[in-house]
Design an enzyme around this catalytic site. Structure first.
Site, short mmCIF file in Angstrom:
data_model
loop_
_atom_site.label_atom_id
_atom_site.label_comp_id
_atom_site.label_asym_id
_atom_site.label_seq_id
_atom_site.Cartn_x
_atom_site.Cartn_y
_atom_site.Cartn_z
N ASP A 1 -11.06 97.09 -51.08
CA ASP A 1 -9.70 97.34 -51.54
C ASP A 1 -9.25 98.76 -51.22
OD1 ASP A 1 -11.63 98.28 -53.45
OD2 ASP A 1 -9.94 98.73 -54.77
N GLU A 2 -7.96 98.95 -51.22
CA GLU A 2 -7.33 100.27 -51.18
C GLU A 2 -7.99 101.21 -50.17
OE1 GLU A 2 -5.58 100.60 -55.71
OE2 GLU A 2 -7.62 101.30 -55.36
#
Length: 773
Positions: A342-343
């Protein structure tokens, strides 16, 4: 699947009362009397006549196959009553007997309590263990104290309970990288999961702010990456940001981890370790700069957020990650390794000649497909070791790795896409599963990241999206609650944030989602109120919002009224209006004037048990207007509905997630307002939340349009905004005019620029009350 609620018959209620009264005739510390109060709710409870009393003469028989259940049960009885059960070999002669019944569903059990004893039948080892947890909850909360000074007996009502879980994956997550917690608390945390029949512990071990697991091949991960120079004070959005100047960190040795794994196994908990990649890697890159694209030295991060220093997909990085994962896989016996995903800002990859060559050489479209290629390389390696990967829903971008399980956090859409393509899914959306969000709107709540997730919203969660067919729904393994610890420094803070919301999540994943929220939630809340006694006996620092007050503006033809409520039944609410007396609340009461302040409190047994509730209401010409929006607010931030824009109540100055703020993700917003009658107007105002650290941006401008017929609108004025605070007020003064139709055009800020938190993502818009005068 409908959640079936056990119903206590009048006979069983009278039976419990009889036990309570009979206990009064004995020494208070010599006879424990039990009640039927179980979370998560069993699928079926049938009451019988009579009871069984555990005494010094009680005998016990069970197979060695159930050693963990046996050990837990015997130790629990010993600690709680001082009684050491007499173990015998012949189950036919035993008062308490544990046995297998393979006709029961996986992890299921049947508990039969009669005058003659206790029979616990389980489908498997886990089923018997969960049956023991049910016995534990039937036994009195005082037994949790483990401080018995003289031997006591314990009386259990005669019941038959048949039970099995709705979902195979029932999890809780804990981030130990933002703030580190000692192994003793990790074991406590695992014990909380076991008590509630949850079976997966997602252990988030690496982050930008700290690396928490010993890796022998790479010693600088624990000598360097496990510690940061200082830590952010206050909230990320505070200006200016301040730091404590104190070195902070810690890590788990391999021996610590082995001890915790053994403890989890004894509680039928599978640990899912998370090693973040390619993003959230700044701590590791700080220790080994060659893992980054620039090769430059960077510090272990000292504040929260998303950072551009991510792993470079080069040979050194893959050698490092495979070395790390090899040691992780050797430690953890479970099926899954969580690899994050993620991210991961792609700024460094865009600037990296090696990354761009990889994109060309492998025929990839962009950096998103490069991340997918990265994840597939890691998955191939993990699969070769006999394990499977889980990743956050960003791993869908650029193409999903063949055997990956998706953990859907940015809403449920990622999970829907994965299930439709035949991939396993675990649901953990921010809207219902992020326990780092505020759980109450009261101003005394401890600092949190933002958002608003009250108990009732967790309880109302359905992990199976309606968009899935029955066949597709089979790919949804279950759900979990997430605990990110940027703003949780101590175990007491973690406990406060997870309890009682974890009780609700456990019921969602074990008992199944409710189809009768009103009735089921009321029943659940009453059980939670009783469960508080158990948490108190365990010295758990739970949050008690069961006596909080909720207020609601109700508009009727004859005027504006105000409704008060509190979650638990049988409580008295008293309220007071300005210059008025304290009055018992019975029904919605009329309010009026330019401004009104309402104060209220909850009483139990004649004593105040709540904080003082205070609501300020501003009356204006738009309160009876019809409001239409060109787009729906995002599900996570729509609890107040469109009515929140003209109910006279302003949202919090410091929290965007309460029921008065409406949130929109990336959409241009048009608000059309039809007043109840044509009126003379002087000004219109509204407010926007501005917190760039959380991807929330006030719009650059607001345009006011006026219409005489509700069809043809002319621009009255455009107001440019220059955000300089968390609440950005937009006040549009207009020449006095008479109209019935108004429109506000509010363009979204757009894509978040490079160098900012959430760069490359759409910005959020949050709007508050629209006041018309």
């Amino acid at each position: 699947m409908k959640r079936t609620r056990p119903t206590l018959s009048p006979a069983l209620v009278l039976l419990s009362i009889f036990f309570l009264l009979s206990g009064c005739n004995k020494k208070s510390n010599s006879h424990f009397v039990s009640e039927v109060n179980i979370i998560p709710a069993p699928q079926s409870i049938q009451h019988q006549d009579g009871s069984f009393i555990i005494t010094e003469e009680t005998t016990f028989s069970s197979s060695e196959e159930f050693k963990y259940a046996n050990q837990f049960f015997q130790k629990y009885i010993l600690n709680g009553t001082g009684i050491s059960l007499k173990t015998i070999a012949d189950p036919e002669k035993a008062d308490i007997h544990f046995k297998t019944d393979t006709t029961l569903p996986a992890e299921g059990y049947r508990l039969t309590v009669s005058n003659n004893g206790i029979l616990l039948e389980g489908a498997d080892k886990a089923g018997v263990f969960y049956g023991v947890q049910t016995i534990r909850q039937i036994l009195p909360p005082d037994m949790e104290t483990a401080m018995v000074r003289e031997k006591s007996t314990a009386e259990i009502p005669a019941v038959t309970i048949t039970d099995a879980p709705r979902f195979a994956y029932r999890g809780m997550h804990l981030d130990v990288a933002r703030h580190f917690f000692p192994k003793e608390f990790i074991k406590e945390y695992i014990s909380y999961l076991a008590m509630l029949k949850m079976n997966y512990f997602h252990w988030h071990l690496t982050e930008d702010q700290g690396w928490r697991i010993e890796i022998e091949q790479f010693p600088r991960l624990t000598t360097h990456a496990a510690f940061r120079d200082e830590t952010l004070l206050g909230h990320y959005n505070d200006t200016p940001q301040k730091f404590d100047g104190q070195r902070y960190g810690g890590f788990y040795s391999k021996e610590d981890i082995k001890e915790i794994i053994a403890y989890a196994e004894a509680h039928h908990i599978t640990i899912v370790p998370e090693i973040e990649m390619p993003g959230h890697a700044q701590a590791a890159i700080s220790a080994y700069p060659e893992l980054g694209c620039s090769g430059e030295q960077v510090p272990v991060a000292t504040k929260w957020g998303v950072f551009e220093n991510i792993y470079c997909p080069n040979q050194k990085t893959f050698a490092f990650l495979k070395g790390v994962l090899t040691e992780v896989i050797e430690l953890f016996p479970g099926e899954y390794i969580h690899i994050g995903g993620d991210e991961a800002p792609k700024t460094k990859w865009k600037q990296c000649a090696h990354c761009q060559k990889l994109i060309r050489d492998h025929g990839l479209k962009d950096e998103h497909e490069l991340q997918s290629w990265f994840i597939k390389e890691i998955e191939t390696f993990i699969n070769s070791k006999g394990k499977s990967i889980i990743g956050w829903d960003e791993i869908l971008e650029g193409g999903l790795a063949p055997n990956a399980t998706v953990m859907s956090w940015r809403g449920t859409q990622g999970g829907i896409e994965a299930a439709k393509s035949g991939h396993k899914v675990i649901m953990t959306p921010t809207s219902h599963a992020y326990f780092d969000y505020y759980q109450s709107e009261r101003t005394t709540e401890p600092l949190a990241i933002g958002g608003f997730l009250p108990l009732e919203k967790v309880y109302g969660f359905n992990p199976i999206p309606e968009e899935l067919s029955p066949e597709e729904a089979k790919y949804v393994l279950g759900a979990q609650g997430n605990v990110w610890t940027e703003y949780m420094k101590t175990k007491q803070q973690v406990e406060y944030m997870i309890f009682p919301r974890m009780l609700a999540m456990s019921e969602v994943v074990w008992s199944g989602p409710t189809e009768n929220f009103g009735e089921d939630f009321a029943h659940f809340v009453n059980r939670v109120e009783s469960f508080h006694q158990r948490l108190e006996a365990m010295h758990v620092n739970y949050a008690n919002h069961l006596y909080s007050i909720k207020g609601e503006v109700i508009k009727r033809k004859e005027g504006v009224y105000y409704k008060l409520s509190t979650p638990t039944s049988g409580k008295l609410i008293k309220y007071m209006l300005p210059n008025g007396n304290l009055t018992a609340y019975n029904e919605p009461f009329p309010i009026g004037g330019l401004r009104t302040q309402i104060k209220a409190m909850v009483y139990k047994d004649g004593q105040v048990v709540s904080d003082t509730f205070v609501e300020d209401i501003t009356f204006h010409k738009g309160m009876f207007a019809k409001i239409n929006l060109n787009t729906h607010p995002y599900k996570s931030y729509s609890s107040g509905g469109v009515e929140a824009l003209n109910n006279g109540i302003k949202g919090s100055d410091s929290r965007y997630g309460d029921s008065e703020w409406l949130g929109f993700w990336g959409d241009d917003l048009e608000v059309t307002i039809e007043l109840d009658t044509a009126q003379e107007l002087s000004w219109i105002s509204t407010s926007f939340f501005h917190a760039p650290g959380q991807w929330i941006y006030a719009p650059n401008q607001v345009t006011l349009l006026i219409s005489k017929n509700g069809i043809d609108y002319q621009i009255d004025q455009t107001l440019d905004l220059n955000p300089d605070a968390t609440r950005v007020n937009a006040i549009l003064d207009i020449d006095t005019l008479t109209t019935k139709f108004i429109k506000l055009k509010i363009p979204n800020f757009g894509t978040i620029p490079d160098g900012k938190q959430g760069a490359g993502n759409k910005a959020w818009t949050f709007i508050d009350e629209i006041i018309i005068q």
